[in-house]
Design an enzyme around this catalytic site. Structure first.
Site, mmCIF file in Angstrom:
data_model
loop_
_atom_site.group_PDB
_atom_site.id
_atom_site.type_symbol
_atom_site.label_atom_id
_atom_site.label_comp_id
_atom_site.label_asym_id
_atom_site.label_seq_id
_atom_site.Cartn_x
_atom_site.Cartn_y
_atom_site.Cartn_z
ATOM 1 N N VAL A 98 0.854 -1.183 0.000
ATOM 2 C CA VAL A 98 0.000 0.000 0.000
ATOM 3 C C VAL A 98 0.893 1.238 0.000
ATOM 4 O O VAL A 98 1.855 1.330 0.776
ATOM 5 C CB VAL A 98 -0.929 0.014 1.225
ATOM 6 C CG1 VAL A 98 -1.850 1.231 1.176
ATOM 7 C CG2 VAL A 98 -1.742 -1.275 1.295
ATOM 8 N N ASP A 208 -9.999 -11.062 9.203
ATOM 9 C CA ASP A 208 -8.652 -10.651 9.617
ATOM 10 C C ASP A 208 -8.733 -9.422 10.524
ATOM 11 O O ASP A 208 -7.994 -8.451 10.345
ATOM 12 C CB ASP A 208 -7.790 -10.358 8.391
ATOM 13 C CG ASP A 208 -6.294 -10.318 8.732
ATOM 14 O OD1 ASP A 208 -5.902 -10.925 9.748
ATOM 15 O OD2 ASP A 208 -5.529 -9.682 7.990
#
Length: 918
Positions: A98, A208
């Site tokens: 990212v 998650d």
């Protein structure tokens, strides 16, 4: 290297994720431990780690063959990806990296988090995950979830997602930096729940959830990130099935925050996200992760998650943790104890069925805590659990005062310790004083050498507890506990006094919910004593005070309404109530919980009462599976399932199978619970009643001593009365009545309601029927008629319970036949046949048995063809119910043969003694 199977891949994936979580300096020692343990996955793991290291080498990347989504080189700061120019890396995971980026094409100049799929992940196994994240985020629109702004593929072949850039820090770090107290931390966590509530409502599992994916901005707003491994619960795809994507790419997870079912590779539901949320909240509140592996060996963490119950958060507090929460250790422990410990325990249950059934329910308990209200995770109450414990470990009416004192010691010490944990010294002192006074009362010297009975000692305790001043909670605890024990030893009247005092105190304090629970406990007691109308009134009063979302209370109300409906013969209404009770129990306690199993047991009784025996047996099996799954079930619960099976078989009329099932379970029951235990005695009674139906005299003679031997140890009241009825009825069938005249005398008093016990009317009716049959067998038709006089056989408005009504008709027919009135005997038999057929069905063995009695009467009247037709129709069903080698079936076959001969004109000696079939 040989190919490996799915389970090995699962193990390898877990080891790989665990290795990546370790710091570079920790990994060699961890790998050496794997080597010493001889782990078969070690070589493959080393290859994967080497491949990852090489993949991060730029020169090696340039040498890779083209992927399905090729891209040249590795993105660098300043590179343009689609309309975005990347500025700096924000992070990297197993699937993507990212970057902070801004539009570079004249569009809005806002910062975005640009997510790029790793080049080596761009193949068919991982690119679909990237696409799925895009599709999932496109469907989510919530202020607490990072938004998706754009998605596409650059000219160079880089797939990207342009996400909302969140300038924040992980929720745990944010809370520690600001030294937030418990209320501030839970208020933050509530925002996470709202976000997940939205995701689950859109059929999305996150899978998650961890602090790194829950950021808090500078202005205190939570943002939920990273749906990269989220899963859609599509209506057309069962959540229990792996997708092709999962099978190919494996099950990614972060072990420390993964649920037990994720670790085990089992089917996932929203309960898996609930568990991960529980881990986050646990860490947020006490500064530690709930699982304590106790070892750095590979796999220790996974084993801890799957097998080891976490310690309560209140026990993990130290000075550092308390300081970061602006508190002192003692005060923080006190604040976490009870309510928050219970909430976390329910969220972190190993079995998904025992967790909160949804994020909505977890959110509701969080809101209750924030509002200062009791959380439902505390349900069932301590005394309700104690009552269930007492029910599973019954000590019996013969409990001596010394044994009872021991139980009182344990109970009171538990109370004292609980109160001390709350630093309530006055309450602890009052509890200690109560205990010492009770010991003084139990001392034979105080009572002039007389040892108090269990009932006397408990009633003394009740009076002392009622007189306590200024200790409302202790007073309620003691009265509730004493009432529960009194109830379980059959001291219904004194138990009712304790329960009424609890109800009065709850109403005085304006505790509507507590008063409703007290009314339901009193209603259960009144029901046991046969006060059905009063019990129904108490349940109705409790229901008027119950909130619709109070699932514990709604479970109790529906369950009691179910039993009341079942007693009154309203089987469909009972079934509907038990089905509602089951729904509430699953929400409040979990699917494999004792309340849910209790509701299921009520349901199978209602279904059996409607004649749907195969369905009832299927429910017995369903309950057995839940009992085996539940971690806190006892031998009593498992043996209770055995009893349910025997009960359904008996009610079905499969007497041979019922007797065999009881014989199979009896040794285990006696060994694990004791011969006088309620479950064992009820099962024995069904075995004897099955033998009675089959006319199995030798079987009755063999098993009767076991019941007679425990009669005086049964709880006074309903259980004792039922045991006496079955014992005397079995003595009649075994031809041994004269051996126990004292039992016959007791039954006669019971039938006349002169026993001093408050018994349900149905028990007095059953007692009178057995006495009538006994007198008939003795040749005293007039005495038999006297016992039948209480039955309004010709007046339906005053008729007894349907089953007693049908049985009374049969005995009435036997009495008329013994008196020589065959016309009235036939009328009574036809009435009994209709009653049984209406109640149980024309094909039920009990109905068929009545037709045999009618066939025998027709034979005596010379109507052999009619009698033969009845016997021919009945024998196939009775062969299954009784067994071809049972005495009853052999008599029926003999009757068939004699009727066939008589119909064919073959002369036979007249049969002077009527055939009676039970």
């Amino acid at each position: 290297m040989a190919p490996i199977g799915p389970q090995d891949w699962q193990r390898l994936s877990q080891l790989y994720d665990e290795a990546l979580d370790l710091a570079d300096e920790q990994r060699p020692a961890w790998l050496e431990a794997l080597r010493e343990a001889g782990d078969p996955m070690l070589q493959r793991l080393l290859q994967m780690l080497e491949a990852r290291r090489a993949a991060e080498d730029e020169e090696f990347l340039d040498a890779l063959p083209p992927t399905t989504a090729p891209a040249a080189g590795t993105p660098q700061a300043g590179t343009r990806i689609g309309p975005y120019r990347i500025e700096r890396p924000l992070g990297s995971g197993g699937m993507a990296e990212v970057w902070l980026a801004r539009r570079d094409d004249g569009g809005p100049q806002r910062a975005v988090a640009l997510k790029l799929l790793h080049r080596w992940r761009a193949g068919p196994a991982f690119a679909p995950r990237f696409e799925r994240e895009r599709d999932i985020l496109a469907g989510l629109n919530h202020p607490r979830i990072a938004s998706l702004f754009d998605a596409g593929t650059s000219a160079e072949g880089w797939p990207y997602l342009a996400l909302e850039f969140v300038d924040g820090e992980p929720i745990t770090e944010h809370a520690d930096r600001l030294r937030l107290g418990l209320r501030g931390r839970i208020a933050l966590f509530r925002q996470v729940l709202l976000a997940m509530q939205h995701a689950h409502a859109h059929l999305v599992l996150h899978r998650d959830l961890k602090p790194a994916n829950i950021l808090v901005t500078g202005d205190g707003w939570v943002k939920l990130l990273d749906f990269g491994i989220a899963k859609l619960l599509a209506a057309e795809q069962s959540q229990t099935d792996d997708t092709e994507l999962t099978r190919e790419a494996g099950r990614p997870l972060t072990p420390r925050y993964a649920s037990p079912e994720q670790i085990l590779g089992r089917p996932l539901s929203t309960a898996s996200d609930v568990y991960s949320l529980g881990v986050v909240l646990y860490e947020l509140l006490c500064g530690h992760e709930p699982c304590e592996p106790g070892s750095t060996l590979p796999g220790a963490l996974e084993r801890a998650i799957v097998e080891i119950e976490p310690r309560p958060a209140s026990q993990r507090v130290d000075a550092t943790v308390a300081a970061l929460r602006g508190s002192e250790p003692r005060a923080l422990r006190r604040a976490l104890a009870s309510e928050l410990d219970a909430l976390l325990g329910k969220a972190l249950a190993k079995d998904p069925a025992r967790r909160y059934g949804s994020v909505d329910l977890l959110l509701a308990d969080v809101d209750r805590w924030l509002a200062g209200e009791p959380v439902q995770a505390r349900a069932p109450s301590a005394w309700w659990r104690a009552a269930k414990f007492a029910g599973r470990h019954r000590v019996g009416v013969a409990l001596g005062s010394a044994a009872l004192a021991g139980m009182v010691v344990l109970t009171t010490v538990a109370l004292v310790q609980a109160q001390r944990a709350r630093s309530e010294a006055a309450t602890a002192l009052a509890a200690r004083s109560f205990l010492l006074d009770l010991f003084r009362w139990a001392d034979p010297q105080t009572n002039r050498g007389r040892e108090l009975s269990a009932r006397e000692l408990l009633d003394t305790g009740r009076r002392q507890a009622a007189a306590l001043q200024g200790q409302a909670e202790l007073q309620l605890d003691l009265l509730g506990g004493i009432g529960d024990v009194q109830l379980f030893i059959g001291d219904y009247e004194n138990a009712a006094r304790a329960q009424q005092e609890v109800l009065r105190l709850r109403q005085r304090d304006g505790d509507r919910r507590g008063a409703a629970i007290a009314q339901l406990e009193l209603a259960d007691n009144v029901y046991r004593q046969g006060g059905y109308a009063e019990a129904a009134r108490l349940v109705a009063d409790a229901a008027s005070a119950a909130e619709a979302d109070d699932h514990e209370l709604q479970f109790r109300i529906a369950e009691q309404r179910g039993w009341l409906a079942l007693h009154s013969g309203q089987s469909p209404a009972a079934q509907a109530q038990f089905e509602q009770a089951l729904v509430h129990a699953r929400v409040a306690f979990g699917e494999a919980s004792l309340p849910a199993i209790d509701a299921l047991r009520g349901l199978l009784n209602a279904v059996a009462d409607r004649g749907r025996y195969e369905e009832a047996l299927a429910l017995v099996e369903r309950a057995r599976v839940l009992v085996e799954r539940a971690p806190d079930m006892t031998p009593r619960d498992r043996l209770g399932n055995d009893y349910d099976r025997v009960n359904v078989l008996y009610r079905w009329g499969r007497f041979r199978d019922a007797a065999a099932a009881a014989a199979d379970s009896e040794p285990r029951c006696a060994e694990q619970l004791g011969a006088a235990d309620e479950t064992c005695v009820l099962q024995l009674q069904l075995q004897l009643q099955s033998m009675l139906s089959m006319d199995d005299r030798s079987g009755l003679q063999g098993r009767l001593p076991a019941l007679i031997g425990v009669l005086d140890r049964l709880p006074a009241g309903r259980r004792s009365a039922e045991g006496l009825i079955v014992a005397v009825h079995s003595l009649i069938g075994a031809g041994q009545v004269e051996r126990h005249p004292e039992l016959v005398e007791r039954l006669a008093r019971q039938a006349e309601a002169a026993s001093g016990e408050r018994l349900p009317r149905a028990l007095a009716e059953r007692s009178a029927l057995v006495m009538a049959e006994l007198e008939l067998r003795r040749g005293k038709a007039d005495e038999a008629r006297r016992w039948l006089s209480s039955f309004a056989l010709q007046q339906p408005a005053q008729a007894p319970a349907p089953r007693q009504q049908a049985h009374a008709g049969l005995v009435d027919a036997w009495v008329w036949r013994a008196a020589g009135d065959k016309v009235r005997a036939e009328q009574a038999l036809l009435r009994a046949y209709r009653d049984y057929a209406d109640l149980l069905g024309a094909e039920h063995p009990q109905t068929l048995s009545v037709s045999l009695n009618l066939a025998d009467l027709l034979r005596a009247q010379g109507r052999t063809a009619e009698g033969l037709a009845l016997v021919d129709a009945a024998l196939p069903g009775l062969r299954v119910a009784w067994g071809a080698d049972s005495p009853a079936f052999r008599r029926a076959a003999r009757l068939q043969s004699e009727l066939r001969d008589a119909t064919g004109g073959i002369a036979k000696n007249a049969v002077s003694t009527p055939e009676f079939f039970n």
